[in-house]
Scaffold this motif. Structure first.
Motif, PDB file in Angstrom:
ATOM      1  N   LYS A 127      65.514  57.741  10.234  1.00  0.00           N
ATOM      2  CA  LYS A 127      64.535  58.137  11.238  1.00  0.00           C
ATOM      3  C   LYS A 127      64.955  57.582  12.587  1.00  0.00           C
ATOM      4  N   VAL A 128      64.633  58.305  13.665  1.00  0.00           N
ATOM      5  CA  VAL A 128      64.923  57.866  15.024  1.00  0.00           C
ATOM      6  C   VAL A 128      63.671  58.032  15.866  1.00  0.00           C
ATOM      7  N   LEU A 129      63.281  56.967  16.576  1.00  0.00           N
ATOM      8  CA  LEU A 129      62.145  57.020  17.485  1.00  0.00           C
ATOM      9  C   LEU A 129      62.616  56.740  18.899  1.00  0.00           C
ATOM     10  N   ASP A 130      62.006  57.406  19.856  1.00  0.00           N
ATOM     11  CA  ASP A 130      62.303  57.131  21.256  1.00  0.00           C
ATOM     12  C   ASP A 130      61.625  55.842  21.682  1.00  0.00           C
ATOM     13  N   ALA A 131      62.326  55.030  22.435  1.00  0.00           N
ATOM     14  CA  ALA A 131      61.782  53.775  22.957  1.00  0.00           C
ATOM     15  C   ALA A 131      62.080  53.680  24.446  1.00  0.00           C
ATOM     16  N   PRO A 132      61.430  54.514  25.253  1.00  0.00           N
ATOM     17  CA  PRO A 132      61.724  54.525  26.699  1.00  0.00           C
ATOM     18  C   PRO A 132      61.344  53.203  27.356  1.00  0.00           C
ATOM     19  N   ASN A 133      62.177  52.803  28.303  1.00  0.00           N
ATOM     20  CA  ASN A 133      61.949  51.598  29.107  1.00  0.00           C
ATOM     21  C   ASN A 133      62.063  50.302  28.324  1.00  0.00           C
ATOM     22  N   ILE A 134      62.671  50.337  27.132  1.00  0.00           N
ATOM     23  CA  ILE A 134      62.893  49.079  26.428  1.00  0.00           C
ATOM     24  C   ILE A 134      63.840  48.219  27.255  1.00  0.00           C
ATOM     25  N   ARG A 135      63.526  46.961  27.388  1.00  0.00           N
ATOM     26  CA  ARG A 135      64.275  46.090  28.290  1.00  0.00           C
ATOM     27  C   ARG A 135      65.585  45.652  27.644  1.00  0.00           C
ATOM     28  N   ASP A 136      66.690  45.925  28.333  1.00  0.00           N
ATOM     29  CA  ASP A 136      68.017  45.565  27.830  1.00  0.00           C
ATOM     30  C   ASP A 136      68.311  44.118  28.218  1.00  0.00           C
ATOM     31  N   ASP A 137      67.651  43.200  27.526  1.00  0.00           N
ATOM     32  CA  ASP A 137      67.745  41.776  27.843  1.00  0.00           C
ATOM     33  C   ASP A 137      68.008  41.009  26.553  1.00  0.00           C
ATOM     34  N   TYR A 138      69.139  40.341  26.505  1.00  0.00           N
ATOM     35  CA  TYR A 138      69.534  39.593  25.306  1.00  0.00           C
ATOM     36  C   TYR A 138      68.552  38.486  24.984  1.00  0.00           C
ATOM     37  N   TYR A 139      67.927  37.886  25.983  1.00  0.00           N
ATOM     38  CA  TYR A 139      67.116  36.688  25.784  1.00  0.00           C
ATOM     39  C   TYR A 139      65.676  36.987  25.386  1.00  0.00           C
ATOM     40  N   THR A 140      65.268  38.228  25.319  1.00  0.00           N
ATOM     41  CA  THR A 140      63.909  38.572  24.908  1.00  0.00           C
ATOM     42  C   THR A 140      63.885  38.966  23.436  1.00  0.00           C
ATOM     43  N   SER A 141      62.676  38.906  22.839  1.00  0.00           N
ATOM     44  CA  SER A 141      62.497  39.267  21.422  1.00  0.00           C
ATOM     45  C   SER A 141      61.214  40.080  21.289  1.00  0.00           C
ATOM     46  N   THR A 142      61.260  41.308  21.727  1.00  0.00           N
ATOM     47  CA  THR A 142      60.057  42.153  21.778  1.00  0.00           C
ATOM     48  C   THR A 142      60.090  43.219  20.691  1.00  0.00           C
ATOM     49  N   PHE A 143      60.251  42.781  19.433  1.00  0.00           N
ATOM     50  CA  PHE A 143      60.393  43.735  18.335  1.00  0.00           C
ATOM     51  C   PHE A 143      60.061  43.017  17.034  1.00  0.00           C
ATOM     52  N   ASP A 144      59.005  43.469  16.315  1.00  0.00           N
ATOM     53  CA  ASP A 144      58.637  42.805  15.063  1.00  0.00           C
ATOM     54  C   ASP A 144      57.865  43.770  14.167  1.00  0.00           C
ATOM     55  N   TRP A 145      58.215  43.755  12.870  1.00  0.00           N
ATOM     56  CA  TRP A 145      57.586  44.597  11.859  1.00  0.00           C
ATOM     57  C   TRP A 145      56.737  43.700  10.970  1.00  0.00           C
ATOM     58  N   GLY A 146      55.406  43.889  11.013  1.00  0.00           N
ATOM     59  CA  GLY A 146      54.503  43.027  10.274  1.00  0.00           C
ATOM     60  C   GLY A 146      54.275  43.474   8.845  1.00  0.00           C
ATOM     61  N   LYS A 147      53.607  42.602   8.085  1.00  0.00           N
ATOM     62  CA  LYS A 147      53.291  42.909   6.693  1.00  0.00           C
ATOM     63  C   LYS A 147      52.243  44.011   6.567  1.00  0.00           C
ATOM     64  N   ASN A 148      51.604  44.360   7.662  1.00  0.00           N
ATOM     65  CA  ASN A 148      50.639  45.466   7.663  1.00  0.00           C
ATOM     66  C   ASN A 148      51.304  46.812   7.928  1.00  0.00           C
ATOM     67  N   ASN A 149      52.648  46.834   7.869  1.00  0.00           N
ATOM     68  CA  ASN A 149      53.430  48.049   8.104  1.00  0.00           C
ATOM     69  C   ASN A 149      53.276  48.573   9.531  1.00  0.00           C
ATOM     70  N   MET A 150      53.000  47.660  10.450  1.00  0.00           N
ATOM     71  CA  MET A 150      52.898  48.014  11.860  1.00  0.00           C
ATOM     72  C   MET A 150      54.095  47.426  12.595  1.00  0.00           C
ATOM     73  N   LEU A 151      54.785  48.278  13.349  1.00  0.00           N
ATOM     74  CA  LEU A 151      55.955  47.856  14.117  1.00  0.00           C
ATOM     75  C   LEU A 151      55.564  47.745  15.583  1.00  0.00           C
ATOM     76  N   ALA A 152      55.628  46.535  16.130  1.00  0.00           N
ATOM     77  CA  ALA A 152      55.268  46.289  17.525  1.00  0.00           C
ATOM     78  C   ALA A 152      56.533  46.205  18.368  1.00  0.00           C
ATOM     79  N   VAL A 153      56.488  46.803  19.554  1.00  0.00           N
ATOM     80  CA  VAL A 153      57.650  46.809  20.437  1.00  0.00           C
ATOM     81  C   VAL A 153      57.181  46.784  21.879  1.00  0.00           C
TER      82      VAL A 153
END
Length: 467
Positions: A127-153
């Motif tokens: 599967k492929v999802l669009d993620a417009p404006n995702i910050r291309d920054d090595y030092y950030t961590s703005t991506f996590d998949w929880g046990k509730n099957n929710m993916l936050a970005v």
């Protein structure tokens, strides 16, 4: 009067004789109600030669093999199926013990388990999802998949949540002005989403209402990483500090440490919650004991990396093993023994290591990569543990893994983040090309073929407890 000293009867003779026996044997008491005694007597007393009846479906070779199985032991000698007193011990055992059979079966299972059966790796992303404006920054961590099957970005100044069950997307918040999210992490029960921002704010969002419920203070600069340990939320910042927040307390800040001399960009609690690993832009890794954690009392300090350390992951099969990945000037994956404070191994990946994920179902480690010094380096690599030999890798110009047909184009930019689904079968990768891609890479789970059914256990003499 019976003579009790007869050898064939007296138990005392078994103790007085120097002859040793393999096993004492047992009496066989037949069920008379299941026997046709009249027919048995006829067969025994009939002087005429009884005509043998053969099934025409069975040939002579089958009958001979059946005879050998029923009447001969493993050495080709006749053996007695029912033994009253046992047989004298000899150098060549005609009858093997049940315990010996069990040991042989266990050895065979161990040998079969050591055989590595190659898995089928995906030809392309599922599967492929669009993620417009995702910050291309090595030092950030703005991506996590929880046990509730929710993916936050984090996308630009906004936070979005994607439901992997319904495929629904919802926007949770938008930062004002020049502020933007820099770190995300679901709580262990997925009831809360912790979000750090560039303006040093740390917010807690309720998963049901998607509304902020609390603001945690303590940092003075952007929060690059957050991680949970039960109800303790640990945050790392560009102000070089690490803070433990107790989200249940009115005054949340319960511990403040400052050992790194540069931005803290990686944090990860061990599975048992007794050890915390922190990585920083000072190229160092600190390991902290939760019971005695303060600025000067760290457990270990690893200085072998030559660049900043963002990627950290504790091994699920060995609680003492920590995996770490270095930045552009280092490009190495290192395994550490957190108990002894030693380096286990170091692998040069020829590319910036942005993320690490352990496979829960197979002993493997997945790495996501960024800037490279080699045109042949891979964006995603799968390593076998503990040998750390490369199992599979993705070509940067196609989504194929080595030795597989070409597929669709993968990330056209570096892989910034990695996270895996609650069942541990799917890995999601977020890239600087503003896409999120899903890989069915870690499955299927290993099936334990050694487990036998209850019926098999009842029917098998080798596994019966009553002999």
């Amino acid at each position: 009067m019976w003579n009790l000293d007869q050898d064939w009867y007296s138990p005392r003779s078994l103790l007085s004789t120097p002859t040793y026996y393999d096993f004492p044997g047992d009496r066989f008491i037949p069920n008379r109600s299941l026997m046709d005694l009249d027919q048995a007597k006829t067969f025994l007393t009939n002087t005429k030669k009884t005509k043998k009846c053969h099934n025409q479906n069975f040939n002579d070779a089958y009958r001979q093999k059946l005879y050998e199985k029923l009447n001969l032991d493993s050495e080709g000698k006749p053996f007695r199926m029912l033994v009253f007193r046992g047989s004298p011990k000899s150098s060549k055992k005609s009858i093997r013990h049940v315990d010996q059979l069990q040991e042989e079966d266990a050895a065979a299972l161990r040998n079969s388990g050591n055989q590595c059966i190659p898995r089928r790796y995906p030809k392309k992303e599922s599967k492929v999802l669009d993620a417009p404006n995702i910050r291309d920054d090595y030092y950030t961590s703005t991506f996590d998949w929880g046990k509730n099957n929710m993916l936050a970005v984090g996308l630009g100044t906004e936070i979005y949540v994607w439901n992997s069950v319904t495929s629904g997307v919802s926007r949770w918040c938008e930062a004002a002005g020049n502020n933007y999210p820099t770190s995300l992490s679901w709580s262990e029960d997925s009831k809360y989403l912790a979000t750090g921002f560039a303006d040093s704010q740390l917010h807690l969002f309720d998963a049901e209402t998607s509304k902020p419920v609390r603001n945690l203070e303590g940092h003075s600069k952007r929060i690059a990483t957050v991680t949970w340990n039960n109800r303790i939320l640990t945050s790392g910042s560009r102000d070089n500090s690490i803070i433990n927040h107790d989200v249940r307390a009115k005054k949340s800040e319960v511990l403040w440490v400052k050992a790194h001399t540069s931005e803290v960009c990686g944090l990860k609690w061990s599975k048992r919650g007794n050890l915390l690993a922190s990585g920083g832009n000072d190229n160092r890794i600190y390991v902290w004991d939760s019971s005695r954690m303060n600025s000067s009392n760290f457990l270990h300090c690893f200085k072998d990396h030559k660049a900043s350390v963002k990627a950290l992951a504790w091994c699920p099969y060995d609680s003492a093993v920590l995996a770490s990945g270095g930045g552009t000037n280092d490009r190495c994956i290192k395994l550490w023994n957190a108990q002894k404070g030693t380096n286990i191994c170091s692998i040069n990946t020829k590319a910036q290591v942005c993320g690490l994920q352990w496979n829960k179902h197979h002993k493997e480690l997945l790495s996501g990569h960024g800037y490279s010094t080699s045109a042949e380096s891979n964006q995603l690599c799968l390593w076998q543990y503990p040998s750390m030999t490369k199992v599979a890798g993705m070509d940067p110009h196609s989504s194929r893994f080595h030795n597989l047909p070409h597929g669709l184009d993968p990330h056209s930019s570096r892989v910034l983040h990695l996270s895996q689904s609650p069942d541990g079968l799917t890995v999601a990768s977020a890239g600087g090309d503003e896409t999120i891609r899903f890989w069915e890479l870690f499955g299927p789970p290993v099936t334990d073929k050694r487990k036998e059914s209850v019926l098999d256990n009842l029917l098998s003499m080798k596994t019966m407890q009553i002999r």
